[in-house]
Design an enzyme around this catalytic site. Structure first.
Site, short mmCIF file in Angstrom:
data_model
loop_
_atom_site.label_atom_id
_atom_site.label_comp_id
_atom_site.label_asym_id
_atom_site.label_seq_id
_atom_site.Cartn_x
_atom_site.Cartn_y
_atom_site.Cartn_z
N LYS A 175 0.84 -1.20 0.00
CA LYS A 175 0.00 0.00 0.00
C LYS A 175 0.88 1.26 0.00
CE LYS A 175 -1.56 -1.63 3.77
NZ LYS A 175 -2.21 -1.90 5.07
N THR A 208 -6.72 9.12 9.34
CA THR A 208 -6.53 7.86 8.60
C THR A 208 -6.40 6.68 9.55
OG1 THR A 208 -4.16 8.31 8.54
CG2 THR A 208 -5.42 8.95 6.59
N GLY A 210 -7.12 3.39 11.00
CA GLY A 210 -7.86 2.21 10.57
C GLY A 210 -7.95 2.01 9.06
N THR A 211 -7.22 2.81 8.28
CA THR A 211 -7.31 2.66 6.82
C THR A 211 -6.83 1.28 6.36
OG1 THR A 211 -5.19 3.80 6.63
CG2 THR A 211 -7.15 5.11 6.18
N GLY A 212 -5.72 0.82 6.96
CA GLY A 212 -5.17 -0.47 6.53
C GLY A 212 -6.10 -1.62 6.86
N CYS A 213 -6.69 -1.59 8.05
CA CYS A 213 -7.62 -2.64 8.47
C CYS A 213 -8.83 -2.67 7.53
CB CYS A 213 -8.13 -2.38 9.89
SG CYS A 213 -6.83 -2.19 11.12
N1 LIG Z 1 -4.12 10.33 2.43
C1 LIG Z 1 -4.64 9.32 1.72
N2 LIG Z 1 -5.40 9.57 0.63
C2 LIG Z 1 -5.94 8.55 -0.09
N3 LIG Z 1 -5.74 7.25 0.20
C3 LIG Z 1 -4.98 6.94 1.27
C4 LIG Z 1 -4.39 7.95 2.08
N4 LIG Z 1 -3.71 7.34 3.11
C5 LIG Z 1 -3.88 6.01 2.92
N5 LIG Z 1 -4.64 5.76 1.82
C6 LIG Z 1 -5.06 4.45 1.32
O1 LIG Z 1 -5.50 3.71 2.44
C7 LIG Z 1 -5.06 2.35 2.37
C8 LIG Z 1 -4.16 2.04 3.54
O2 LIG Z 1 -2.91 2.61 3.29
P1 LIG Z 1 -1.66 2.78 4.24
O3 LIG Z 1 -1.77 4.09 4.97
O4 LIG Z 1 -0.46 2.62 3.39
O5 LIG Z 1 -1.79 1.57 5.25
P2 LIG Z 1 -1.84 1.46 6.83
O6 LIG Z 1 -3.15 2.05 7.27
O7 LIG Z 1 -1.75 -0.01 7.05
O8 LIG Z 1 -0.66 2.21 7.36
C9 LIG Z 1 -4.40 2.23 1.00
O9 LIG Z 1 -5.37 1.83 0.05
C10 LIG Z 1 -3.91 3.64 0.71
O10 LIG Z 1 -3.75 3.90 -0.67
C1 LIG Z 2 -6.43 -3.29 17.33
C2 LIG Z 2 -5.76 -2.58 16.23
N1 LIG Z 2 -5.47 -3.23 15.09
C3 LIG Z 2 -4.86 -2.60 14.07
C4 LIG Z 2 -4.50 -1.26 14.17
C5 LIG Z 2 -3.78 -0.57 13.02
O1 LIG Z 2 -4.53 0.45 12.49
P1 LIG Z 2 -4.19 1.18 11.12
O2 LIG Z 2 -5.09 0.57 10.09
O3 LIG Z 2 -4.49 2.62 11.37
O4 LIG Z 2 -2.75 0.94 10.79
C6 LIG Z 2 -4.83 -0.59 15.36
N2 LIG Z 2 -4.50 0.71 15.52
N3 LIG Z 2 -5.44 -1.27 16.38
#
Ligand SMILES: Nc1ncnc2c1ncn2[C@@H]1O[C@H](COP(=O)(O)OP(=O)(O)O)[C@@H](O)[C@H]1O
Ligand SMILES: Cc1ncc(COP(=O)(O)O)c(N)n1
Length: 270
Positions: A175, A208, A210-213
């Site tokens: 990602k 952002t 919880g975006t990854g989850c």
């Molecule tokens: N500022 C943003 N604008 C648009 N999409 C985003 C943004 N930040 C994250 N995303 C999207 O959200 C998802 C999670 O991305 P990321 O931030 O890399 O993961 P995580 O939440 O695990 O750290 C991906 O699909 C990414 O492209």
């Molecule tokens: C219980 C739990 N699981 C996963 C995440 C990661 O969150 P994020 O999607 O923001 O990286 C979190 N903050 N808490």
């Protein structure tokens, strides 16, 4: 009509934006019946993680057993697994039930910096879980930790994806939320042969959490319905884009995303 089911094996986020809560909301929005096996309870809000309480390994295994011996599932999503022991127990159950459509989100560190996976458990993810996985969805720092290489450019990401495929996982999505080089939010999918880019406008926001989850849960929901990996990643990308764009504005720190925005958008378009 068939009822599609998905199981999340992850930690609880009391703040409701990430973890089990994000996964179940996403499953529901995508019309998939959600089930859960908790690995840990976190005391957490938009300001950070105030406490982490892992569950006993037997408690994790038993929850999965309860689901496997009755309901079954069409997809599994793993999130925060915390320890080597929990990873091994989860992998063992997934293997025993022969579950397909396994999405591994290798959660390591919360946005505020709190560790959600013990350092020594990174190797266990690669050894026990990734060989059983359909797709792994690391962010850039997680891909760096899993491969031991530094990732700055898209070219680096491609190399990391190739290395991750060597663990036995079928597909890799790295990602782009943490990419400081590109102007757009680009997620990279590798199927062992070709690379696919899923690109959207980068939204300027601190909300952002919880975006990854949410993204990984959406992939699991779409795979549960029998969709292809490319179609599942595209829906997940659209889902998270809508969720980030339509902010809820709650909490005093890094706020959660809006899990109902994607469906709301679909209704308006109809
Ligand atoms: N500022 C943003 N604008 C648009 N999409 C985003 C943004 N930040 C994250 N995303 C999207 O959200 C998802 C999670 O991305 P990321 O931030 O890399 O993961 P995580 O939440 O695990 O750290 C991906 O699909 C990414 O492209
Ligand atoms: C219980 C739990 N699981 C996963 C995440 C990661 O969150 P994020 O999607 O923001 O990286 C979190 N903050 N808490």
């Amino acid at each position: 009509m068939k009822t599609y089911k998905a199981l999340t094996i992850a930690g609880s986020d009391s703040g409701g934006g990430a973890g089990i809560q994000a996964d179940l909301k996403t499953f529901q929005e995508l019309k998939v019946f959600g089930m859960s096996a908790l690995t840990a309870v976190t005391a957490q809000n938009t300001l950070g993680v105030q406490g982490v309480y892992p569950l006993a390994v037997d408690a994790v295994g038993q929850q999965i057993e309860s689901i496997g011996t009755d309901l079954g599932t069409d997809a599994v999503k793993t999130g925060m697994l915390f320890s080597n022991e929990i990873i091994q127990a989860v992998a063992e159950k997934i293997r025993a039930f022969g579950w397909k459509n396994v999405v591994v989100d290798p959660v390591m560190i919360a946005k505020g910096g709190a560790p959600l996976l013990q350092q020594e458990a990174i190797a266990a993810l690669k050894e026990y879980l990734l060989p059983l996985a359909t797709v792994v969805t690391p962010n850039i720092p997680e891909a760096e930790a899993l491969t031991g290489m530094s990732i700055q450019t898209l070219k680096d990401r491609k190399e990391a994806a190739k290395r991750l495929l060597e663990t036995g996982v079928q597909y890799v999505v790295i990602k782009g939320g943490h990419d400081d080089v590109e102007d757009e939010a680009i997620d990279l999918l590798y199927d062992g042969q070709d690379f696919f880019y899923f690109t959207s406008k980068k939204i300027e926001t601190k909300n952002t959490h919880g975006t990854g989850c949410t993204f990984a849960a959406a992939i699991a929901a779409e795979l549960a319905k029998g969709n292809s990996i490319n179609a599942a990643v595209q829906t997940a990308k659209d889902f998270i884009q809508a969720a980030i764009e339509n902010q809820l504005g709650i909490g005093n720190g890094h706020g959660p995303t809006n899990h109902w925005a994607y469906q709301q958008k679909q209704h308006v378009q109809r």
